[in-house]
Scaffold this active site. Structure first.
Site, mmCIF file in Angstrom:
data_model
loop_
_atom_site.group_PDB
_atom_site.id
_atom_site.type_symbol
_atom_site.label_atom_id
_atom_site.label_comp_id
_atom_site.label_asym_id
_atom_site.label_seq_id
_atom_site.Cartn_x
_atom_site.Cartn_y
_atom_site.Cartn_z
ATOM 1 N N SER A 161 9.635 2.099 -1.684
ATOM 2 C CA SER A 161 9.339 3.551 -2.631
ATOM 3 C C SER A 161 10.661 3.768 -3.694
ATOM 4 C CB SER A 161 9.506 4.599 -1.909
ATOM 5 O OG SER A 161 8.273 4.587 -1.098
ATOM 6 N N SER B 135 4.034 1.975 -2.078
ATOM 7 C CA SER B 135 5.190 2.558 -2.672
ATOM 8 C C SER B 135 4.923 4.028 -3.116
ATOM 9 C CB SER B 135 5.614 1.555 -3.853
ATOM 10 O OG SER B 135 6.626 1.823 -4.482
ATOM 11 N N ASP C 137 6.310 6.260 -5.830
ATOM 12 C CA ASP C 137 7.249 6.117 -6.928
ATOM 13 C C ASP C 137 7.100 7.464 -7.640
ATOM 14 O OD1 ASP C 137 7.610 3.280 -6.126
ATOM 15 O OD2 ASP C 137 5.621 2.988 -7.313
#
Length: 345
Positions: free
Chosen positions: A230, A268, A270
């Site tokens: 991340s 992830s 983000d």
């Protein structure tokens, strides 16, 4: 060993960090004790009371695999009313409590005669190096990071970045800034970025357009595991922007992220948050008056956002030294990895 490249054509500010936006400070508290490799980082947008003098802010969720606190209200109201705290995934609750206690000390009527406070805490999972099950981060660590806030922004394996990994190497805290000339009248504004970098697989690493990760990965055994990291990307600017424009600015953080090799993988988280220091919004005011930049002038700021985020990720990689963590896990710093490559060759 390559020097740290300067990303893009825009000049950096004098500090080369988010603290080039006047009033912004950053503090860290680092926990480095065997299997405990973690910490707290606090970004303070201005030195006053953020609850009574809020800032315009916005969030862009590039990929939403995350457990942050406070983003829903920013999305709805477009204001920031606490410092921004970064930590590991399992410590969000403890740091939220610490944020609230800090706000209550400054404004005791919060939650009584005044509305409750929207504590903003963002996270990445540092569990490869850090023993998340230790729940090592407590309220005192937020307090220490806040008390340590300064314009001298430490980077690398510090604060919340202590246990983070990027591209199979040591990740962590990175920061950068860019000066953006806007319009024909000679105006110039600053965009500063700070990232908590914890994403990416080694073959995907691109360093200023160069496929460095592919070269390094060719020297190692292939890793077929999916990318699960991340990144939190914070953008500060002194340009007079409202929440709608700041959301557009925050979205451009994704451009800088993509240039380093990210495809925003399934696992992830983000997330980008942008705020402007150009106007403080006094709590309880009946009217808010602001002179804003016209949208057709925003392109230089968009370039500054993308470049400063990419630069911050690169800076995090170069600043982070090797860390040994839980169960014998190790992440080499990029500089150490490149040095070992030179020795072997």
């Amino acid at each position: 060993m390559p020097d740290i490249p300067h990303i893009g054509r825009l000049a950096a500010g004098p500090r080369g960090s988010i603290a080039d936006v006047a009033g912004v400070t950053v503090g860290h508290c680092t926990l480095d004790d065997g299997p405990v490799q973690t910490g707290v980082t606090v970004v303070v947008p201005h030195a006053g009371n953020l609850f009574t003098h809020k800032l315009p802010a916005a969030v862009a969720v590039i990929n939403g695999f995350g457990k942050s606190a406070g983003l829903v209200q920013i999305e709805e109201l477009g204001t920031l009313e606490t410092p921004i705290a970064l930590t590991n995934t399992f410590s969000v609750g403890a740091v939220v409590t610490a944020q609230i206690r800090h706000a209550l000390k400054a404004t005791p009527e919060i939650g009584r005669s005044l509305p409750t406070v929207n504590a903003v805490v963002m996270e990445c999972n540092d569990g490869y190096l850090n023993d998340l099950h230790a729940f090592a981060v407590g309220e005192a660590h937020f307090d220490a990071a806040l008390a340590a806030a300064t314009t001298d922004v430490a980077q690398g394996a510090v604060g919340a970045g202590r246990g983070m990994s990027s591209f199979g190497l040591k990740g962590g805290i990175g920061s950068a800034s860019r000066k953006a000339p806007v319009g024909s009248g000679g105006s110039e504004f600053t965009v500063g970025a700070l990232v908590l970098s914890n994403f990416g697989k080694l073959p995907e690493l691109i360093l200023n357009g160069h496929p460095l990760g592919r070269e390094l990965a060719a020297e190692e055994s292939p890793d077929a595991a999916p990318e699960k990291g991340s990144i939190i990307m914070l953008l500060a600017t002194d340009a007079p922007l409202d929440a709608r424009q700041l959301k557009r600015l925050a979205t451009r953080a994704g451009a800088g992220l993509a240039r380093t090799g990210s495809a925003y993988g399934h696992g992830s988280g983000d997330i980008a948050l942008a705020f402007s220091t150009a106007q403080q919004i006094e709590a309880g005011s009946d009217c808010v008056h602001a002179a804003l930049l016209a949208d057709h002038l925003l392109d230089p700021l968009f370039h500054a956002a993308a470049d400063s985020v990419e630069q911050a990720i690169v800076n995090a990689l170069f600043a982070a030294d090797t860390v040994h963590g839980r169960d014998g896990h190790v992440r080499l710093g990029l500089r150490q990895r490149l040095a070992s490559r030179e020795i072997s060759s």
